[in-house]
Motif scaffolding. Structure first.
Motif, PDB file in Angstrom:
ATOM      1  N   ILE A 165      69.441 131.781  86.962  1.00 59.42           N
ATOM      2  CA  ILE A 165      69.520 133.478  87.022  1.00 59.42           C
ATOM      3  C   ILE A 165      70.081 133.885  85.510  1.00 59.42           C
ATOM      4  O   ILE A 165      69.889 135.223  85.375  1.00 59.42           O
ATOM      5  CB  ILE A 165      70.384 133.683  88.036  1.00 59.42           C
ATOM      6  CG1 ILE A 165      69.654 133.182  89.568  1.00 59.42           C
ATOM      7  CG2 ILE A 165      70.997 134.921  88.141  1.00 59.42           C
ATOM      8  CD1 ILE A 165      70.656 133.533  90.886  1.00 59.42           C
ATOM      9  N   ALA A 166      70.997 133.097  85.142  1.00 62.93           N
ATOM     10  CA  ALA A 166      71.762 133.443  83.849  1.00 62.93           C
ATOM     11  C   ALA A 166      70.581 133.470  82.633  1.00 62.93           C
ATOM     12  O   ALA A 166      70.780 134.497  81.879  1.00 62.93           O
ATOM     13  CB  ALA A 166      73.067 132.841  83.482  1.00 62.93           C
ATOM     14  N   ALA A 167      69.965 132.646  82.491  1.00 61.74           N
ATOM     15  CA  ALA A 167      68.906 132.670  81.540  1.00 61.74           C
ATOM     16  C   ALA A 167      67.968 133.950  81.848  1.00 61.74           C
ATOM     17  O   ALA A 167      67.443 134.594  80.780  1.00 61.74           O
ATOM     18  CB  ALA A 167      68.170 131.304  81.747  1.00 61.74           C
ATOM     19  N   VAL A 168      67.479 134.053  82.973  1.00 58.28           N
ATOM     20  CA  VAL A 168      66.493 135.221  83.222  1.00 58.28           C
ATOM     21  C   VAL A 168      67.194 136.404  82.768  1.00 58.28           C
ATOM     22  O   VAL A 168      66.588 137.262  82.282  1.00 58.28           O
ATOM     23  CB  VAL A 168      65.931 135.050  84.463  1.00 58.28           C
ATOM     24  CG1 VAL A 168      65.209 136.492  84.976  1.00 58.28           C
ATOM     25  CG2 VAL A 168      65.239 133.931  84.808  1.00 58.28           C
ATOM     26  N   GLN A 169      68.269 136.645  83.251  1.00 63.93           N
ATOM     27  CA  GLN A 169      69.196 137.678  82.912  1.00 63.93           C
ATOM     28  C   GLN A 169      69.283 138.139  81.313  1.00 63.93           C
ATOM     29  O   GLN A 169      68.985 138.929  80.960  1.00 63.93           O
ATOM     30  CB  GLN A 169      70.493 137.941  83.380  1.00 63.93           C
ATOM     31  CG  GLN A 169      71.238 138.981  83.506  1.00 63.93           C
ATOM     32  CD  GLN A 169      72.552 139.138  84.059  1.00 63.93           C
ATOM     33  OE1 GLN A 169      72.868 138.480  85.066  1.00 63.93           O
ATOM     34  NE2 GLN A 169      73.395 140.018  83.369  1.00 63.93           N
ATOM     35  N   GLY A 172      66.135 139.177  79.933  1.00 63.52           N
ATOM     36  CA  GLY A 172      65.443 140.275  79.990  1.00 63.52           C
ATOM     37  C   GLY A 172      66.342 141.277  79.646  1.00 63.52           C
ATOM     38  O   GLY A 172      65.978 142.249  79.127  1.00 63.52           O
ATOM     39  N   ASP A 173      67.555 140.834  79.020  1.00 61.54           N
ATOM     40  CA  ASP A 173      68.461 141.734  78.314  1.00 61.54           C
ATOM     41  C   ASP A 173      68.042 141.622  76.711  1.00 61.54           C
ATOM     42  O   ASP A 173      68.957 142.415  75.806  1.00 61.54           O
ATOM     43  CB  ASP A 173      69.816 141.714  78.706  1.00 61.54           C
ATOM     44  CG  ASP A 173      70.325 142.040  79.916  1.00 61.54           C
ATOM     45  OD1 ASP A 173      69.458 142.738  80.785  1.00 61.54           O
ATOM     46  OD2 ASP A 173      71.413 141.459  80.452  1.00 61.54           O
ATOM     47  N   SER A 174      67.285 140.931  76.279  1.00 63.43           N
ATOM     48  CA  SER A 174      67.086 140.534  74.804  1.00 63.43           C
ATOM     49  C   SER A 174      65.859 140.893  74.237  1.00 63.43           C
ATOM     50  O   SER A 174      64.970 141.024  75.157  1.00 63.43           O
ATOM     51  CB  SER A 174      67.399 138.981  74.730  1.00 63.43           C
ATOM     52  OG  SER A 174      67.079 138.604  73.202  1.00 63.43           O
ATOM     53  N   ILE A 257      78.098 135.545  81.804  1.00 61.71           N
ATOM     54  CA  ILE A 257      76.881 136.251  82.252  1.00 61.71           C
ATOM     55  C   ILE A 257      77.018 136.615  83.514  1.00 61.71           C
ATOM     56  O   ILE A 257      76.798 137.710  84.196  1.00 61.71           O
ATOM     57  CB  ILE A 257      75.657 135.544  81.902  1.00 61.71           C
ATOM     58  CG1 ILE A 257      75.585 135.548  80.403  1.00 61.71           C
ATOM     59  CG2 ILE A 257      74.447 136.253  82.496  1.00 61.71           C
ATOM     60  CD1 ILE A 257      74.485 134.814  80.039  1.00 61.71           C
ATOM     61  N   LEU A 258      77.261 135.401  84.363  1.00 57.95           N
ATOM     62  CA  LEU A 258      77.202 135.622  86.130  1.00 57.95           C
ATOM     63  C   LEU A 258      78.283 136.745  86.560  1.00 57.95           C
ATOM     64  O   LEU A 258      78.063 137.412  87.249  1.00 57.95           O
ATOM     65  CB  LEU A 258      77.247 134.254  86.619  1.00 57.95           C
ATOM     66  CG  LEU A 258      76.056 133.360  86.521  1.00 57.95           C
ATOM     67  CD1 LEU A 258      76.258 131.897  87.074  1.00 57.95           C
ATOM     68  CD2 LEU A 258      74.662 133.913  87.116  1.00 57.95           C
ATOM     69  N   ALA A 259      79.674 136.196  85.977  1.00 58.48           N
ATOM     70  CA  ALA A 259      80.832 136.996  86.357  1.00 58.48           C
ATOM     71  C   ALA A 259      80.738 138.350  85.919  1.00 58.48           C
ATOM     72  O   ALA A 259      81.158 139.260  86.576  1.00 58.48           O
ATOM     73  CB  ALA A 259      82.054 136.313  85.783  1.00 58.48           C
ATOM     74  N   GLY A 260      79.762 138.713  84.765  1.00 64.17           N
ATOM     75  CA  GLY A 260      79.903 139.999  84.216  1.00 64.17           C
ATOM     76  C   GLY A 260      79.137 141.045  85.377  1.00 64.17           C
ATOM     77  O   GLY A 260      79.367 142.132  85.140  1.00 64.17           O
ATOM     78  N   ASN A 261      78.424 140.487  86.240  1.00 64.48           N
ATOM     79  CA  ASN A 261      77.607 141.316  87.219  1.00 64.48           C
ATOM     80  C   ASN A 261      78.670 141.794  88.154  1.00 64.48           C
ATOM     81  O   ASN A 261      78.251 142.751  88.863  1.00 64.48           O
ATOM     82  CB  ASN A 261      76.773 140.484  87.825  1.00 64.48           C
ATOM     83  CG  ASN A 261      75.596 140.115  86.838  1.00 64.48           C
ATOM     84  OD1 ASN A 261      74.449 140.844  86.488  1.00 64.48           O
ATOM     85  ND2 ASN A 261      75.690 138.823  86.337  1.00 64.48           N
ATOM     86  N   GLY A 262      79.798 141.353  88.370  1.00 67.28           N
ATOM     87  CA  GLY A 262      80.899 141.740  89.218  1.00 67.28           C
ATOM     88  C   GLY A 262      80.290 141.563  90.859  1.00 67.28           C
ATOM     89  O   GLY A 262      79.308 140.856  91.044  1.00 67.28           O
TER      90      GLY A 262
END
Length: 420
Positions: A165-169, A172-174, A257-262
């Motif tokens: 999930i973190a890698a895909v995110q 996607g943002d890059s 990355i994961l925690a940044g999603n809240g």
């Protein structure tokens, strides 16, 4: 709370299934720290160079740890007992005490990282988180080898899901060409150094693999369990970290990355952090407790409680700040120990009946030669693979010394009281 066989070989009737032993090793290296190391490699060597270092380092770990694991499965001995056959009934205390202390340092490093990571995202007291995490990890380790297997079965699928999930995110943002990422050549990171970093990450517990794989029913099971860690567990974590680093421009922070999603994902990220780093903390504390319990003639659970308190204090004091220098030290002084045991017990000496001698000087001289040359290479030719130099020179040294001194002393199993 069954016996952990601190001072005697694990009997065949107490050996565990392949799935259980493989779970112990698979969950150990598939951690956030390995992802961070993978990110460092890709950032310094580029995506292709980083992947090469990851592949070569894990292959070297497979051969090294796998061979030590095979020897452990044959005898059922933990690392201290295994080392006693090569270094002597009293001589083993030097290398066993060193490694048992180093892995306690790893426990402190990883526990400190939990507090550092949570405090970096949320407004909480870092020391409080460190204490909570350290106490939880210590209590869980008291359950013994069963706990290490259980936490691996939970940690592995959790890392795979959340890591992807973190890698895909990140992707996607890059807008970066991830596979063509060139890294930062200005870091001056050479391929040989990268391989050493991969190896050094598990140089200590990899050398002490007998504490885990003595529970394997056969040498074949021990090899498979090792492969579950190297290249599978460690490699997957490093590749994910390297992929994220290429996409995000150097950072491989899966938790961030994961925690940044809240929201719910942020809560899951905190639970993931505790479970994931709890895996490496429990393994390291188990190594330390088994090692020191053999040395002191005590019990694993008593030493777990005592060493856990010491580790928590060290973590709260900020041992995480010395992480990089810690890896460098491990890559120089630890690998020669395992190479000496492998060559001495597998190639150099025939196993004969009777207890090992009290002290053997040959392995200590070989250890000094291997570590000394590795240190020299680290200072004079830092681009080379320090760990490979140490492994080869120490292995050759013990083979030559045993031959020159016509050493026929036995490397057979020692009795329970022989190491006390």
């Amino acid at each position: 709370m069954n016996s952990e066989y601190e001072s005697e070989p694990v009997p065949t009737t107490a050996r565990r299934s392949l799935f259980s032993v493989a779970s112990v090793w698979a969950g150990f290296p598939m951690i956030i720290t390995a992802a961070v190391t993978g990110a460092t490699l890709v950032h310094g060597l580029g995506f292709g160079g980083g992947m090469a270092a990851i592949g070569l380092g894990n292959l070297l770990l497979l051969l090294y740890v796998g061979t030590l694991s095979m020897l452990a499965a044959r005898t059922g001995k933990n690392f201290s007992l295994q080392a006693g056959d090569t270094f002597g009934r009293t001589g083993y205390v030097v290398c066993s005490g060193l490694l048992s202390t180093l892995v306690l340092g790893w426990f402190a490093v990883q526990t400190g990282l939990v507090g550092e990571s949570v405090a970096g995202v949320y407004n909480v007291d870092k020391t409080l988180i460190v204490v909570i995490a350290g106490v939880a990890f210590t209590l869980f380790t008291l359950l013994g080898i069963r706990a290490l297997s259980l936490i691996g079965q939970i940690s592995v699928p959790l890392f795979l899901i959340l890591g992807i999930i973190a890698a895909v995110q990140a992707a996607g943002d890059s807008s970066v060409d991830i596979l063509g990422y060139a890294g930062e050549p200005s870091m001056g990171l050479a391929l040989g150094v990268g391989v050493t970093l991969v190896f050094a990450l598990f140089a200590d517990s990899g050398t002490m693999t007998a504490d885990f794989t003595r529970w394997a029913k056969t040498p074949r099971d021990a090899w498979i369990a090792t492969a579950a860690a190297f290249p599978v567990g460690n490699g997957v974590a490093m590749v994910i970290g390297g992929f994220i680093a290429a996409a995000a421009g150097g950072s491989g922070d899966v938790f961030g990355i994961l925690a940044g999603n809240g929201g719910l994902l942020g809560v899951i990220a905190v639970a993931f952090l505790f479970i994931n780093l709890g895996s490496v903390c429990t393994h390291c504390l188990y190594n330390a407790a088994v090692g020191w319990s053999t040395i002191l003639g005590s019990r694993m659970r008593i030493l777990t409680a005592v060493l856990g308190v010491i580790g928590i204090i060290a973590a709260a004091a900020g041992i995480w700040d010395f992480f990089i220098s810690w890896l460098n030290l491990l890559g120089i002084i630890v690998p020669p120990i395992g190479a000496i045991i492998i060559v001495d017990q597998l190639l150099a000496r025939r196993e004969t009946p009777g207890p090992a001698p009290a002290f053997r000087w040959q392995p200590f001289l070989a250890w000094a030669i291997g570590s000394g040359l590795a240190l020299l290479v680290d200072k004079q030719a830092p681009a080379l693979c320090t760990v490979l130099v140490g492994l080869i020179t120490a292995g050759v040294a013990i083979a030559v010394l045993n031959t020159v001194t016509r050493d026929t002393t036995p490397s057979a199993p020692a009795t329970e009281g022989a190491l006390r």
